[in-house]
Design a protein around this motif. Structure first.
Motif, PDB file in Angstrom:
ATOM      1  N   TYR A  33       0.937  -1.167  -0.074  1.00  0.00           N
ATOM      2  CA  TYR A  33      -0.279  -0.001   0.015  1.00  0.00           C
ATOM      3  C   TYR A  33       0.881   1.193  -0.020  1.00  0.00           C
ATOM      4  O   TYR A  33       1.760   1.260   0.632  1.00  0.00           O
ATOM      5  CB  TYR A  33      -0.878   0.129   1.229  1.00  0.00           C
ATOM      6  N   TYR A  35       0.388   5.407   0.998  1.00  0.00           N
ATOM      7  CA  TYR A  35      -0.497   6.214   1.481  1.00  0.00           C
ATOM      8  C   TYR A  35       0.352   7.648   1.480  1.00  0.00           C
ATOM      9  O   TYR A  35       1.551   7.901   1.561  1.00  0.00           O
ATOM     10  CB  TYR A  35      -0.767   5.874   3.109  1.00  0.00           C
ATOM     11  N   LEU A  45      -5.199   6.337   1.859  1.00  0.00           N
ATOM     12  CA  LEU A  45      -4.710   5.382   0.894  1.00  0.00           C
ATOM     13  C   LEU A  45      -4.673   5.811  -0.716  1.00  0.00           C
ATOM     14  O   LEU A  45      -5.677   6.418  -1.151  1.00  0.00           O
ATOM     15  CB  LEU A  45      -5.663   4.065   0.909  1.00  0.00           C
ATOM     16  N   ARG A  48      -3.127   0.337  -3.775  1.00  0.00           N
ATOM     17  CA  ARG A  48      -3.006  -0.818  -3.125  1.00  0.00           C
ATOM     18  C   ARG A  48      -2.600  -1.940  -4.395  1.00  0.00           C
ATOM     19  O   ARG A  48      -3.117  -1.957  -5.462  1.00  0.00           O
ATOM     20  CB  ARG A  48      -4.024  -1.333  -2.322  1.00  0.00           C
ATOM     21  N   TRP A  98      -4.569 -10.225   1.626  1.00  0.00           N
ATOM     22  CA  TRP A  98      -5.851  -9.515   2.365  1.00  0.00           C
ATOM     23  C   TRP A  98      -6.659 -10.694   2.083  1.00  0.00           C
ATOM     24  O   TRP A  98      -7.181 -11.293   1.025  1.00  0.00           O
ATOM     25  CB  TRP A  98      -6.258  -8.269   1.671  1.00  0.00           C
ATOM     26  N   ASP A 103      -7.296 -11.674  10.563  1.00  0.00           N
ATOM     27  CA  ASP A 103      -6.848 -10.449  11.030  1.00  0.00           C
ATOM     28  C   ASP A 103      -5.301 -10.485  10.627  1.00  0.00           C
ATOM     29  O   ASP A 103      -4.647  -9.654  10.618  1.00  0.00           O
ATOM     30  CB  ASP A 103      -7.064 -10.162  12.654  1.00  0.00           C
ATOM     31  N   GLN A 108      -1.571  -4.576   8.689  1.00  0.00           N
ATOM     32  CA  GLN A 108      -0.695  -3.659   7.627  1.00  0.00           C
ATOM     33  C   GLN A 108       0.537  -2.996   8.344  1.00  0.00           C
ATOM     34  O   GLN A 108       0.229  -2.837   9.658  1.00  0.00           O
ATOM     35  CB  GLN A 108      -1.371  -2.603   7.093  1.00  0.00           C
TER      36      GLN A 108
ATOM     37  N   SER B  30     -14.193  -5.505  11.633  1.00  0.00           N
ATOM     38  CA  SER B  30     -13.636  -6.855  11.862  1.00  0.00           C
ATOM     39  C   SER B  30     -12.079  -6.747  12.692  1.00  0.00           C
ATOM     40  O   SER B  30     -12.250  -7.583  13.272  1.00  0.00           O
ATOM     41  CB  SER B  30     -13.158  -7.289  10.329  1.00  0.00           C
ATOM     42  N   ALA B  31     -11.707  -5.613  12.697  1.00  0.00           N
ATOM     43  CA  ALA B  31     -10.436  -5.632  13.493  1.00  0.00           C
ATOM     44  C   ALA B  31     -10.183  -4.109  13.894  1.00  0.00           C
ATOM     45  O   ALA B  31     -10.774  -3.285  13.166  1.00  0.00           O
ATOM     46  CB  ALA B  31      -9.331  -6.222  13.052  1.00  0.00           C
ATOM     47  N   HIS B  33      -7.004  -1.360  15.048  1.00  0.00           N
ATOM     48  CA  HIS B  33      -5.527  -1.594  15.184  1.00  0.00           C
ATOM     49  C   HIS B  33      -4.988  -0.403  15.824  1.00  0.00           C
ATOM     50  O   HIS B  33      -5.177   0.814  15.654  1.00  0.00           O
ATOM     51  CB  HIS B  33      -4.876  -1.381  13.377  1.00  0.00           C
ATOM     52  N   LEU B  90     -10.955  -1.497  10.770  1.00  0.00           N
ATOM     53  CA  LEU B  90     -11.190  -2.189   9.424  1.00  0.00           C
ATOM     54  C   LEU B  90     -12.619  -2.609   9.396  1.00  0.00           C
ATOM     55  O   LEU B  90     -13.016  -3.400  10.156  1.00  0.00           O
ATOM     56  CB  LEU B  90     -10.215  -3.257   9.309  1.00  0.00           C
ATOM     57  N   THR B  94     -13.254  -5.091   3.775  1.00  0.00           N
ATOM     58  CA  THR B  94     -12.357  -3.938   3.111  1.00  0.00           C
ATOM     59  C   THR B  94     -11.012  -4.175   3.939  1.00  0.00           C
ATOM     60  O   THR B  94     -10.939  -4.495   4.898  1.00  0.00           O
ATOM     61  CB  THR B  94     -13.013  -2.714   3.362  1.00  0.00           C
ATOM     62  N   TYR B  95      -9.967  -3.482   3.050  1.00  0.00           N
ATOM     63  CA  TYR B  95      -8.791  -3.413   3.626  1.00  0.00           C
ATOM     64  C   TYR B  95      -8.395  -2.082   3.928  1.00  0.00           C
ATOM     65  O   TYR B  95      -7.112  -1.571   4.268  1.00  0.00           O
ATOM     66  CB  TYR B  95      -7.690  -3.757   2.577  1.00  0.00           C
ATOM     67  N   LYS B  96      -9.556  -1.195   3.859  1.00  0.00           N
ATOM     68  CA  LYS B  96      -9.242   0.424   3.959  1.00  0.00           C
ATOM     69  C   LYS B  96      -9.511   0.652   5.382  1.00  0.00           C
ATOM     70  O   LYS B  96     -10.741   0.734   5.758  1.00  0.00           O
ATOM     71  CB  LYS B  96     -10.082   0.937   3.018  1.00  0.00           C
ATOM     72  N   TYR B  97      -8.578   1.149   6.006  1.00  0.00           N
ATOM     73  CA  TYR B  97      -8.699   1.550   7.425  1.00  0.00           C
ATOM     74  C   TYR B  97      -9.397   2.930   7.610  1.00  0.00           C
ATOM     75  O   TYR B  97      -9.438   3.703   6.270  1.00  0.00           O
ATOM     76  CB  TYR B  97      -7.325   1.945   7.968  1.00  0.00           C
TER      77      TYR B  97
END
Lengths: 119, 109
Positions: A33, A35, A45, A48, A98, A103, A108, B30-31, B33, B90, B94-97
């Motif tokens: 990624y 950013y 972002l 990716r 991904w 998790d 990342q 889902s998580a 960080h 998250l 999706t992977y977008k924080y």
């Protein structure tokens, strides 16, 4: 184990000049990624990669920004020409991959960043 | 209103104090960080958690999914803990924080 490596750490350029940033992800991480983080804000972002494929570049300003990850390992982000508003920290991150709900797979890991100043 | 809110925004503590930073979010996740960012710009991953509690050294992170709240605790704080602490969530699929606005911590010797 080495973390995400980025270079350079700092770059100062004049507007309209080109600039490039390099990132080497953690070994074995398929997802990379890029950013951009403006002062006082959270990272945004830009793009990716899954291996060598850019699977999400919807936030990348394609008129002046480009990126590549030719062999699916290290990556380069380029700005040409740079504008004053591009001054920011550019962060690279990687994850094993991904996978929804996994998790440990999605976490990342970020690099030290490149602080760009455009004069 | 931000989807991820952190409090306090700024925190100054004396060395040795117990510190708590809070994160509340309004979306399903889902998580979550917890990240640490030093003035140089680099971000260090502290914890990723989706339930319960995790501990690493002097750092403890907890999450309550029902209440949509997480806390980061630092025991026996030290000046080297001075940094910006960022909570990022998250959403599922999706992977977008979604990043919080950060908590700037300064620990005085």
């Amino acid at each position: 184990e080495a973390g995400v490596v980025q270079s350079p750490r700092y770059k100062i350029i004049e507007k309209k000049q080109p600039v490039a940033f390099w990132c080497n992800p953690i070994s074995g991480h398929n997802t990379l990624y890029w950013y951009r983080q403006n002062l006082g804000q959270g990272p945004e972002l830009l793009i990716r990669y899954e291996n060598e494929e850019a699977v999400d570049d919807s936030q990348l300003p394609k008129d002046r920004f480009s990126a590549e990850r030719l062999k699916g390992v290290d990556s380069t982000l380029k700005i040409q020409p740079a504008e004053l508003g591009d001054s920011a920290v550019y962060l690279c991150a990687s994850s094993p991959g991904w996978l929804a709900g996994q998790d440990h797979y999605n976490e990342q890991f970020f690099g030290p960043g490149t602080r760009l100043t455009v004069l | 209103k931000n989807e991820v809110e952190q409090s306090p925004q700024n925190l100054t503590a004396q060395e040795g104090e117990f510190i708590t930073i809070n994160c509340s979010y309004s979306v399903g996740i889902s998580a979550l960080h917890w990240l640490q960012q030093h003035p140089g710009g680099g971000i260090v991953s502290l914890f990723m958690l989706s339930s319960g509690k995790k501990k690493h050294g002097r750092l403890i992170a907890t999450i309550n999914i029902q209440e949509k709240h997480s806390s980061l605790h630092i025991t026996a704080s030290h000046p080297r803990d001075s940094a910006v602490y960022i909570c990022a969530v998250l959403p599922p699929g999706t992977y977008k924080y979604i990043f919080g606005t950060g908590t700037r911590l300064k620990v005085l010797a």
